[in-house]
Design a protein around this motif. Sequence first.
Motif, PDB file in Angstrom:
ATOM      1  N   SER A  77      15.165  29.399 -61.920  1.00 16.88           N
ATOM      2  CA  SER A  77      13.859  29.877 -62.172  1.00 16.88           C
ATOM      3  C   SER A  77      12.796  28.983 -62.234  1.00 16.88           C
ATOM      4  CB  SER A  77      13.837  30.790 -63.331  1.00 16.88           C
ATOM      5  OG  SER A  77      14.179  29.896 -64.644  1.00 16.88           O
ATOM      6  N   GLN A  78      11.545  29.556 -62.506  1.00 17.35           N
ATOM      7  CA  GLN A  78      10.346  28.662 -62.435  1.00 17.35           C
ATOM      8  C   GLN A  78      10.264  27.769 -63.894  1.00 17.35           C
ATOM      9  OE1 GLN A  78       6.729  30.541 -61.417  1.00 17.35           O
ATOM     10  NE2 GLN A  78       7.013  29.893 -59.204  1.00 17.35           N
ATOM     11  N   TYR A  79      10.922  28.436 -64.738  1.00 23.10           N
ATOM     12  CA  TYR A  79      11.062  28.007 -66.057  1.00 23.10           C
ATOM     13  C   TYR A  79      11.992  27.053 -66.382  1.00 23.10           C
ATOM     14  CZ  TYR A  79      12.380  27.702 -71.081  1.00 23.10           C
ATOM     15  OH  TYR A  79      12.812  27.111 -72.167  1.00 23.10           O
ATOM     16  N   GLN A  80      13.326  27.251 -65.562  1.00 24.31           N
ATOM     17  CA  GLN A  80      14.322  26.107 -65.465  1.00 24.31           C
ATOM     18  C   GLN A  80      13.775  24.757 -64.727  1.00 24.31           C
ATOM     19  OE1 GLN A  80      17.105  28.766 -63.901  1.00 24.31           O
ATOM     20  NE2 GLN A  80      18.241  28.960 -65.728  1.00 24.31           N
ATOM     21  N   ASN A  81      12.866  25.262 -63.560  1.00 21.33           N
ATOM     22  CA  ASN A  81      12.548  24.209 -62.878  1.00 21.33           C
ATOM     23  C   ASN A  81      11.674  23.262 -63.666  1.00 21.33           C
ATOM     24  OD1 ASN A  81      13.787  25.219 -60.679  1.00 21.33           O
ATOM     25  ND2 ASN A  81      12.166  25.931 -59.611  1.00 21.33           N
ATOM     26  N   LYS A  82      10.717  23.750 -64.431  1.00 21.24           N
ATOM     27  CA  LYS A  82       9.666  23.258 -65.308  1.00 21.24           C
ATOM     28  C   LYS A  82      10.397  22.172 -66.268  1.00 21.24           C
ATOM     29  CE  LYS A  82       6.182  23.775 -68.916  1.00 21.24           C
ATOM     30  NZ  LYS A  82       5.829  22.351 -68.512  1.00 21.24           N
ATOM     31  N   LYS A  83      11.527  22.772 -66.939  1.00 20.05           N
ATOM     32  CA  LYS A  83      12.148  22.025 -67.760  1.00 20.05           C
ATOM     33  C   LYS A  83      12.945  20.764 -67.097  1.00 20.05           C
ATOM     34  CE  LYS A  83      15.667  22.870 -71.406  1.00 20.05           C
ATOM     35  NZ  LYS A  83      16.560  23.738 -72.113  1.00 20.05           N
ATOM     36  N   VAL A  84      13.782  21.021 -66.090  1.00 14.09           N
ATOM     37  CA  VAL A  84      14.148  19.807 -65.333  1.00 14.09           C
ATOM     38  C   VAL A  84      13.233  18.772 -64.966  1.00 14.09           C
ATOM     39  CG1 VAL A  84      15.532  19.001 -63.446  1.00 14.09           C
ATOM     40  CG2 VAL A  84      16.486  21.201 -64.685  1.00 14.09           C
ATOM     41  N   LEU A  85      12.283  19.398 -64.404  1.00 12.65           N
ATOM     42  CA  LEU A  85      11.266  18.496 -63.712  1.00 12.65           C
ATOM     43  C   LEU A  85      10.372  17.747 -64.631  1.00 12.65           C
ATOM     44  CD1 LEU A  85      10.032  20.494 -60.605  1.00 12.65           C
ATOM     45  CD2 LEU A  85      11.862  18.813 -60.639  1.00 12.65           C
ATOM     46  N   ASP A  86      10.157  18.456 -65.821  1.00 16.45           N
ATOM     47  CA  ASP A  86       9.430  17.594 -66.783  1.00 16.45           C
ATOM     48  C   ASP A  86      10.311  16.472 -67.420  1.00 16.45           C
ATOM     49  OD1 ASP A  86       7.148  18.999 -66.893  1.00 16.45           O
ATOM     50  OD2 ASP A  86       7.627  20.272 -68.520  1.00 16.45           O
ATOM     51  N   GLU A  87      11.768  16.897 -67.624  1.00 23.30           N
ATOM     52  CA  GLU A  87      12.542  15.644 -67.844  1.00 23.30           C
ATOM     53  C   GLU A  87      12.645  14.516 -67.040  1.00 23.30           C
ATOM     54  OE1 GLU A  87      17.387  14.963 -68.846  1.00 23.30           O
ATOM     55  OE2 GLU A  87      16.503  17.033 -68.049  1.00 23.30           O
ATOM     56  N   VAL A  88      12.713  14.756 -65.709  1.00 25.83           N
ATOM     57  CA  VAL A  88      12.677  13.664 -64.765  1.00 25.83           C
ATOM     58  C   VAL A  88      11.256  12.951 -64.882  1.00 25.83           C
ATOM     59  CG1 VAL A  88      12.760  13.293 -62.194  1.00 25.83           C
ATOM     60  CG2 VAL A  88      14.173  15.068 -63.248  1.00 25.83           C
ATOM     61  N   LEU A 250       9.243  18.180 -55.289  1.00 27.12           N
ATOM     62  CA  LEU A 250       9.243  18.529 -56.534  1.00 27.12           C
ATOM     63  C   LEU A 250       8.454  17.940 -57.565  1.00 27.12           C
ATOM     64  CD1 LEU A 250      13.186  18.410 -56.633  1.00 27.12           C
ATOM     65  CD2 LEU A 250      11.763  20.181 -55.567  1.00 27.12           C
ATOM     66  N   LEU A 251       8.045  16.784 -57.091  1.00 26.96           N
ATOM     67  CA  LEU A 251       7.065  16.036 -57.908  1.00 26.96           C
ATOM     68  C   LEU A 251       6.166  15.236 -57.307  1.00 26.96           C
ATOM     69  CD1 LEU A 251       9.731  14.157 -60.201  1.00 26.96           C
ATOM     70  CD2 LEU A 251       8.270  16.068 -60.921  1.00 26.96           C
ATOM     71  N   ILE A 252       4.522  15.443 -57.764  1.00 33.78           N
ATOM     72  CA  ILE A 252       3.710  14.695 -57.151  1.00 33.78           C
ATOM     73  C   ILE A 252       3.394  13.452 -57.877  1.00 33.78           C
ATOM     74  CG2 ILE A 252       1.342  15.165 -56.299  1.00 33.78           C
ATOM     75  CD1 ILE A 252       3.164  16.834 -55.305  1.00 33.78           C
ATOM     76  N   PHE A 253       2.939  12.262 -57.021  1.00 35.34           N
ATOM     77  CA  PHE A 253       2.800  10.962 -57.650  1.00 35.34           C
ATOM     78  C   PHE A 253       1.144  10.718 -57.204  1.00 35.34           C
ATOM     79  CE2 PHE A 253       3.668   6.123 -57.172  1.00 35.34           C
ATOM     80  CZ  PHE A 253       2.939   5.882 -58.359  1.00 35.34           C
ATOM     81  N   TYR A 266       3.510  14.634 -61.855  1.00 41.17           N
ATOM     82  CA  TYR A 266       3.601  15.877 -62.406  1.00 41.17           C
ATOM     83  C   TYR A 266       4.492  16.647 -61.599  1.00 41.17           C
ATOM     84  CZ  TYR A 266      -0.464  16.123 -59.253  1.00 41.17           C
ATOM     85  OH  TYR A 266      -1.534  16.059 -58.373  1.00 41.17           O
ATOM     86  N   PRO A 267       5.107  17.772 -61.901  1.00 41.21           N
ATOM     87  CA  PRO A 267       5.644  18.769 -61.042  1.00 41.21           C
ATOM     88  C   PRO A 267       4.855  19.600 -60.284  1.00 41.21           C
ATOM     89  CG  PRO A 267       6.423  19.116 -63.439  1.00 41.21           C
ATOM     90  CD  PRO A 267       5.196  18.390 -63.459  1.00 41.21           C
ATOM     91  N   ASN A 268       5.582  19.906 -59.010  1.00 35.10           N
ATOM     92  CA  ASN A 268       4.898  20.784 -57.944  1.00 35.10           C
ATOM     93  C   ASN A 268       4.331  21.993 -58.796  1.00 35.10           C
ATOM     94  OD1 ASN A 268       4.035  22.233 -55.915  1.00 35.10           O
ATOM     95  ND2 ASN A 268       5.645  21.778 -54.867  1.00 35.10           N
ATOM     96  N   SER A 269       3.081  22.494 -58.720  1.00 29.89           N
ATOM     97  CA  SER A 269       2.896  23.883 -59.542  1.00 29.89           C
ATOM     98  C   SER A 269       3.175  25.051 -58.963  1.00 29.89           C
ATOM     99  CB  SER A 269       1.235  23.854 -59.684  1.00 29.89           C
ATOM    100  OG  SER A 269       0.757  23.715 -58.127  1.00 29.89           O
ATOM    101  N   ASN A 274       3.890  27.978 -64.341  1.00 25.88           N
ATOM    102  CA  ASN A 274       2.316  28.278 -63.969  1.00 25.88           C
ATOM    103  C   ASN A 274       1.758  26.891 -64.040  1.00 25.88           C
ATOM    104  OD1 ASN A 274       1.309  27.810 -66.813  1.00 25.88           O
ATOM    105  ND2 ASN A 274       2.313  29.830 -67.283  1.00 25.88           N
ATOM    106  N   GLU A 275       0.518  26.641 -63.422  1.00 24.66           N
ATOM    107  CA  GLU A 275      -0.165  25.423 -63.276  1.00 24.66           C
ATOM    108  C   GLU A 275      -0.577  24.936 -64.657  1.00 24.66           C
ATOM    109  OE1 GLU A 275      -2.829  25.538 -60.393  1.00 24.66           O
ATOM    110  OE2 GLU A 275      -3.643  23.506 -60.561  1.00 24.66           O
ATOM    111  N   LYS A 276      -0.629  25.911 -65.716  1.00 24.60           N
ATOM    112  CA  LYS A 276      -1.204  25.203 -66.853  1.00 24.60           C
ATOM    113  C   LYS A 276      -0.143  24.771 -67.643  1.00 24.60           C
ATOM    114  CE  LYS A 276      -2.952  27.108 -71.295  1.00 24.60           C
ATOM    115  NZ  LYS A 276      -3.504  28.436 -72.160  1.00 24.60           N
TER     116      LYS A 276
END
Length: 283
Positions: A77-88, A250-253, A266-269, A274-276
Amino acid sequence: MNKLKRNERIAAMVKILSDYPNKLFTLNYFTERFDAAKSTISEDIVVVKQSMNKLGLGQVKTVAGATGGVKYVPQTSQYQNKKVLDEVCEKLIEKNRILPGGFLYMMDVLFYPAIIQKIGEIFASQFTDKKLDYVVTVETRGIPLAIMTAKALNLPLVILRINSEVTEGSVVSTSYTSATTGTIRRLSLARRAIKPGSKVVIIDDFMRGGGTAKGMIDMMQEFESDVEGIGVLVATKIPEQKMVDDYIPLLIFDEENECDGKINLYPNSQLVQNEKNSENLKI
């Protein structure tokens, strides 16, 4: 084998399905494994399916017919994606990771199995609607990402080499121009590695101008195969116009907005809740 209780069968079924994502298991497989009737196994599958869906742990799909069965499809899910990508992101924004040429040191993260498995599932979730034959990458840093994606999709992995090996027999070679350095580089692949007319997805670790991805696409054309998608862990924001289209980062540099040694990553919105909630992480 002693008869198993329902909770024991369900626990074993979840383990088997999740260990082999996108692999189709027949009902006969489970009836023989658990010494249970088909009607009993069907009821167990319904419970597994509902539980996995309710908890957002992926999908359990059933296929009707004599050759049908059940399979587990990883789906994040987008929630799970955010959690993983924020960790990375938190790991990659540590100081002293910027290398000469503007590259980001990622080797320690790329070779951490628990993280890469989750990233592979995120990649796989983007391509589950496509009929694919192979996952393709180039040696060497993209291999961990690609192999976990291949596992989640239940597909073989094909690795393009920078230097051909005599043990691979006859090879096809192609040259491409690095969008970063402008130098000419070479890729090779054994002729028997991919069947002509195949459909593939490309997975890589880093993209600046897209030269390597373009080289891999050109190689697939040599095998008369179609590239159905491209996934990269990190893509630079600049240049916006890459040498390839329709890639999924997955991530933008964002190098332009770096200051005082801070890394703007940061993660790909489009992949997160959500973008916020995908605010840039800095140190």
